[in-house]
Design an enzyme around this catalytic site. Structure first.
Site, PDB file in Angstrom:
ATOM      1  CB  ALA A  83       8.818  17.323  -7.443  1.00 60.17           C
ATOM      2  CE1 TYR A 118       4.668   8.657  -9.253  1.00 61.87           C
ATOM      3  CE2 TYR A 118       6.509   7.945  -7.895  1.00 61.87           C
ATOM      4  CZ  TYR A 118       5.182   7.835  -8.261  1.00 61.87           C
ATOM      5  OH  TYR A 118       4.367   6.919  -7.647  1.00 61.87           O
ATOM      6  CE  LYS A 131       2.284   9.776  -6.789  1.00 62.07           C
ATOM      7  NZ  LYS A 131       0.814   9.647  -6.798  1.00 62.07           N
TER       8      LYS A 131
HETATM    9  N1  LIG Z   1       2.765   0.680  -8.265  1.00 60.42           N
HETATM   10  C1  LIG Z   1       3.686   1.248  -7.526  1.00 60.42           C
HETATM   11  O1  LIG Z   1       4.780   0.705  -7.339  1.00 60.42           O
HETATM   12  C2  LIG Z   1       3.434   2.568  -6.857  1.00 60.42           C
HETATM   13  C3  LIG Z   1       4.351   3.011  -5.906  1.00 60.42           C
HETATM   14  C4  LIG Z   1       4.132   4.215  -5.267  1.00 60.42           C
HETATM   15  C5  LIG Z   1       3.025   4.968  -5.578  1.00 60.42           C
HETATM   16  N2  LIG Z   1       2.148   4.518  -6.514  1.00 60.42           N
HETATM   17  C6  LIG Z   1       0.993   5.366  -6.813  1.00 60.42           C
HETATM   18  O2  LIG Z   1      -0.187   4.621  -6.699  1.00 60.42           O
HETATM   19  C7  LIG Z   1      -1.176   5.176  -7.558  1.00 60.42           C
HETATM   20  C8  LIG Z   1      -1.792   4.091  -8.396  1.00 60.42           C
HETATM   21  O3  LIG Z   1      -0.795   3.562  -9.226  1.00 60.42           O
HETATM   22  P1  LIG Z   1      -0.862   2.094  -9.863  1.00 60.42           P
HETATM   23  O4  LIG Z   1       0.424   1.470  -9.560  1.00 60.42           O
HETATM   24  O5  LIG Z   1      -2.116   1.428  -9.515  1.00 60.42           O
HETATM   25  O6  LIG Z   1      -0.832   2.512 -11.414  1.00 60.42           O
HETATM   26  P2  LIG Z   1      -1.773   2.138 -12.654  1.00 60.42           P
HETATM   27  O7  LIG Z   1      -1.106   2.750 -13.834  1.00 60.42           O
HETATM   28  O8  LIG Z   1      -2.070   0.685 -12.667  1.00 60.42           O
HETATM   29  O9  LIG Z   1      -3.122   2.917 -12.319  1.00 60.42           O
HETATM   30  C9  LIG Z   1      -3.217   4.303 -12.370  1.00 60.42           C
HETATM   31  C10 LIG Z   1      -4.606   4.664 -12.876  1.00 60.42           C
HETATM   32  O10 LIG Z   1      -4.711   6.087 -12.860  1.00 60.42           O
HETATM   33  C11 LIG Z   1      -5.410   6.465 -14.031  1.00 60.42           C
HETATM   34  N3  LIG Z   1      -5.110   7.836 -14.409  1.00 60.42           N
HETATM   35  C12 LIG Z   1      -3.938   8.328 -14.895  1.00 60.42           C
HETATM   36  N4  LIG Z   1      -4.069   9.620 -15.183  1.00 60.42           N
HETATM   37  C13 LIG Z   1      -5.350   9.965 -14.879  1.00 60.42           C
HETATM   38  C14 LIG Z   1      -6.091  11.159 -14.979  1.00 60.42           C
HETATM   39  N5  LIG Z   1      -5.539  12.270 -15.471  1.00 60.42           N
HETATM   40  N6  LIG Z   1      -7.362  11.159 -14.581  1.00 60.42           N
HETATM   41  C15 LIG Z   1      -7.963  10.034 -14.104  1.00 60.42           C
HETATM   42  N7  LIG Z   1      -7.300   8.860 -13.988  1.00 60.42           N
HETATM   43  C16 LIG Z   1      -6.017   8.828 -14.384  1.00 60.42           C
HETATM   44  C17 LIG Z   1      -4.925   5.501 -15.106  1.00 60.42           C
HETATM   45  O11 LIG Z   1      -5.798   5.449 -16.214  1.00 60.42           O
HETATM   46  C18 LIG Z   1      -4.842   4.200 -14.320  1.00 60.42           C
HETATM   47  O12 LIG Z   1      -6.037   3.457 -14.412  1.00 60.42           O
HETATM   48  C19 LIG Z   1      -0.488   6.285  -8.358  1.00 60.42           C
HETATM   49  O13 LIG Z   1      -0.777   7.539  -7.780  1.00 60.42           O
HETATM   50  C20 LIG Z   1       0.974   5.936  -8.206  1.00 60.42           C
HETATM   51  O14 LIG Z   1       1.807   7.068  -8.333  1.00 60.42           O
HETATM   52  C21 LIG Z   1       2.318   3.348  -7.165  1.00 60.42           C
END
Ligand SMILES: NC(=O)c1ccc[n+]([C@@H]2O[C@H](COP(=O)([O-])OP(=O)(O)OC[C@H]3O[C@@H](n4cnc5c(N)ncnc54)[C@H](O)[C@@H]3O)[C@@H](O)[C@H]2O)c1
Length: 246
Positions: A155, A153, A157
């Site tokens: 890597a 993960y 990001k």
């Molecule tokens: N929540 C956290 O603590 C956190 C922290 C750092 C970074 N992030 C990043 O923020 C972003 C959003 O995460 P979140 O927390 O809202 O997660 P989440 O799981 O609620 O939402 C992620 C969405 O991405 C969609 N998705 C996954 N694979 C996909 C694909 N191949 N094609 C199209 N859509 C796809 C999923 O269906 C989901 O609706 C991500 O990139 C995550 O890595 C989240």
């Protein structure tokens, strides 16, 4: 004041968490919102429309080039242009590097890195024609700080940050700004992939002593897609309750 009136914005991951909140905020700020997700994002689009905004949902996989071509075509057919891309879709998985399988590694890279590459490749030609565009990709605190159990993960990001910075340099003179938001720990469904102990430890390790909320990321993304941020490009901005500054 942030205004996105008539700004055509594609938001990936719009079916859940940060992407969903971003789509809703963009709708409220007057954007025409393309809600893209692997799962059904119609519910998000319908919520925007119920509030008087304009939106449509599209099911697509960010790691598939043909899906991006279909997405851009439909965006043109419905709204006529692309002003902004928010690459929010992503997956997370916790495991140490010894137990990490090649399949897991490839999946992480396909969604988190290739998805961001395809997104920028798909929308920049449109932005070049208009001589304006905004791209915001979502990375993570894990790309900046040592955490535990997130080798693939972090890597992926890190790659998002490095690639976005390069693209920002290539297109700055064309008035296309490319930035990254790196969230800390935000309360969304993605946390279900972490053990409860991990989430608890992450919360305690945040100086703000709480998890962040999706709107706290969504509003920052909106600022970066507005003309208030026209002189900001190539940045990776941490929104993490102070974690990275300890
Ligand atoms: N929540 C956290 O603590 C956190 C922290 C750092 C970074 N992030 C990043 O923020 C972003 C959003 O995460 P979140 O927390 O809202 O997660 P989440 O799981 O609620 O939402 C992620 C969405 O991405 C969609 N998705 C996954 N694979 C996909 C694909 N191949 N094609 C199209 N859509 C796809 C999923 O269906 C989901 O609706 C991500 O990139 C995550 O890595 C989240």
């Amino acid at each position: 004041m942030i205004c996105l009136k008539d700004n055509v914005s594609i938001i990936t991951g719009a079916g859940s968490g940060i992407g969903k909140e971003t789509a809703l905020v963009f709708g409220k700020l007057g954007a025409k919102v393309v809600c893209a997700d692997l799962k059904d994002a119609d519910a998000t689009a319908n919520e925007i429309k119920a509030q008087g905004g304009m939106a449509f949902g599209i099911t697509m996989d960010v790691s598939k080039w043909a899906d991006w071509q279909r997405l851009v075509e439909k965006t043109h057919a419905e709204f006529g242009k692309v002003d902004a891309l928010c690459g929010v879709a992503g997956i997370s998985e916790a495991t140490n590097i010894v137990d990490l399988t090649e399949e897991q590694f490839d999946r992480m890279m396909n969604v988190n890195v290739k998805g961001v590459y395809f997104g920028m490749k798909a929308v920049i030609p449109d932005m070049l024609e208009k001589k304006a565009g905004k791209i915001v990709n979502v990375a993570s605190l894990a790309a900046h700080c040592g955490l535990q159990g997130l080798p693939s993960y972090s890597a992926s990001k890190g790659a998002v940050i490095a690639m976005s910075r390069q693209v920002a340099m290539d297109y700055a003179k064309h008035n296309i700004q490319v930035n990254v938001i790196s969230p800390g720990i935000i309360e969304t469904p993605i946390l279900k992939n972490n053990s409860p102990e991990m989430t608890k430890a992450f919360t305690a390790a945040t100086p703000a002593n709480r998890l962040g909320q999706p709107y706290e990321i969504a509003n920052f993304i909106a600022f970066l897609c507005s003309n208030l941020s026209d002189f900001t490009t190539g940045q990776a901005i941490l929104v993490d309750g102070g974690w990275s500054q300890q």
